[in-house]
Structure formats: structure tokens, C-alpha cells
Design an enzyme around this catalytic site. Sequence first.
Site, PDB file in Angstrom:
ATOM      1  N   SER A   1      36.183  34.841  39.988  1.00  0.00           N
ATOM      2  CA  SER A   1      35.626  36.013  40.427  1.00  0.00           C
ATOM      3  C   SER A   1      35.630  35.974  41.912  1.00  0.00           C
ATOM      4  O   SER A   1      35.355  34.998  42.726  1.00  0.00           O
ATOM      5  CB  SER A   1      34.190  36.201  39.779  1.00  0.00           C
ATOM      6  OG  SER A   1      33.620  37.147  40.620  1.00  0.00           O
TER       7      SER A   1
ATOM      8  N   TYR B   1      26.706  32.480  36.659  1.00  0.00           N
ATOM      9  CA  TYR B   1      28.093  32.868  36.462  1.00  0.00           C
ATOM     10  C   TYR B   1      28.861  32.713  37.505  1.00  0.00           C
ATOM     11  O   TYR B   1      30.110  31.828  37.572  1.00  0.00           O
ATOM     12  CB  TYR B   1      28.313  34.284  36.176  1.00  0.00           C
ATOM     13  CG  TYR B   1      29.617  34.779  36.098  1.00  0.00           C
ATOM     14  CD1 TYR B   1      30.568  34.402  35.056  1.00  0.00           C
ATOM     15  CD2 TYR B   1      30.065  35.786  37.005  1.00  0.00           C
ATOM     16  CE1 TYR B   1      31.875  35.130  34.951  1.00  0.00           C
ATOM     17  CE2 TYR B   1      31.386  36.160  37.066  1.00  0.00           C
ATOM     18  CZ  TYR B   1      32.280  36.038  35.883  1.00  0.00           C
ATOM     19  OH  TYR B   1      33.725  36.482  35.944  1.00  0.00           O
TER      20      TYR B   1
END
Length: 245
Positions: free
Chosen positions: A138, A153
Site C-alpha cells: 500500500s 494495516y
Amino acid sequence: MSIINRVVLVAGASKGIGKAIALQAGKEGAYVIVNYNSDAQGADKVVTEIGTGRALAVQADISKPADIDRLINTSIARFSKIDVVIPNAAYVPLSDVETATEDQFDMAFAVNVKGPWLLVQKSLPYMSSGSAVIFISSDLTDSSTLPPQLFLYISTKGALNTMARSLAQTLANRGIRVNAVSPGPTETDSFFKSNTDGSSRMLAELSPFKRLGKPDEAAAAVSLLWRPESSWISGQIVKVNGAAT
């Protein structure tokens, strides 16, 4: 050159970016292992679109070593080898540092870090020179503004980036390349669950292109990295975010 008749294993391939990756692999002529955890219907649709002779849906929770063993064994029984491993499955807990639980912490690292490591480790005996590992990260790992509810996350994706760079050096002597694709905000179910309509619009406006990314665009970057022509690209974190950073 292409990946015709190569075997591509995509974890978390029933929806979103994983689905787009699996369909791209099928379009390019690969055999595809469509892993899913709970969405059997979605995985079956992906297999049908690729073609039942060239794709196989396999249920497995990649946070569980026994499930990964079954996934690998089932894949090898059908296709005899693995050429490309893409650990795309992810768990996204929505809790900040004060409200996160130990169970959320353990699950985040089990699915997002331990699972990819074990998937690679258990695939290695069936991979050969020219194979590739492509992690899905990400671009939040490099962002200056981090959503507090995504801290677990983001932490796992930071660990995954380091794993990609380390394994790239470790596996180079076997002719296996390791990279990560790092998407920005992308139109997936997971993204919309993590964002309100307002925050989604704001993130689109912040993009130089004034929109969100699409799963197919992340899949296109992945497909660049699995091709033999990319033989000198390894140990890289490739951002797919429309010039956002």
C-alpha cells in the site's frame, strides 16, 4: 514473450485487486490458482471467466499454516508447478491505537505478514529459475498523512515491503525475482468499507488525476513484473497511485 502456460497463484482472488490480477493472468494465457477464504461464489465466477481448464479455485485461510499446505498440495496436484506467487489476501482492521485489540493485532500480522511468508516458503520447492513473487502493499507506507484507524494495516504493509527487499536478495541465487506493487486508493470493496463517501471523494480530489485507481490498473503493474522481460527488476516497491506521491 509472455506467461503462456505458466502457473500463477493468487491469494485473495475472488474480488478486488486479486480478482483483476487473476483475470489478467488468465488473459495472458497462464494457468491460475484462484485462492479465496470465504467468497466461494466470487472465486467460481473468476474460474468460469478464465476457463475451467485453465483455472482452479481453492479455499484456504492464509493465516493458517495447515490451510496453506492444502492450498499448495492441491495446486501441485493439478498443475505440477508454481511459477508466480502473489500473496494478495489482506485483513484490514479499523481501529486506532487506543481501541485496537490483541486479536486484531495478531490477525493483521497473521494474514498480512506471516501468510505471505509461509506462502512463499511452501511454494519454493515447486518454483524454478525465472519464477517471481509479487507482494501487494500500500502506498500508505510512504504517506505523510496516515489514517489512525489503519495503523495496524499500514504497519503490516511496511513489514511486507521490507520482506520483499530482503527476499529479493535471498532468492536471487535461485533466479527468483521478488517485488511488491503498492497501490494508492483503489475502487475495491475493502477500500469503500474503510472510507466514507466523503473521504472517498476527498481522496479522489487529492489525486493529480482527480479520481481513484481501478483494480485493473494495479493488475497491469503486477503483469509487468511477472513477465520475463522484467528479469532485471527485483527488490522494488512499485507505486501505482497516479502520481500521488
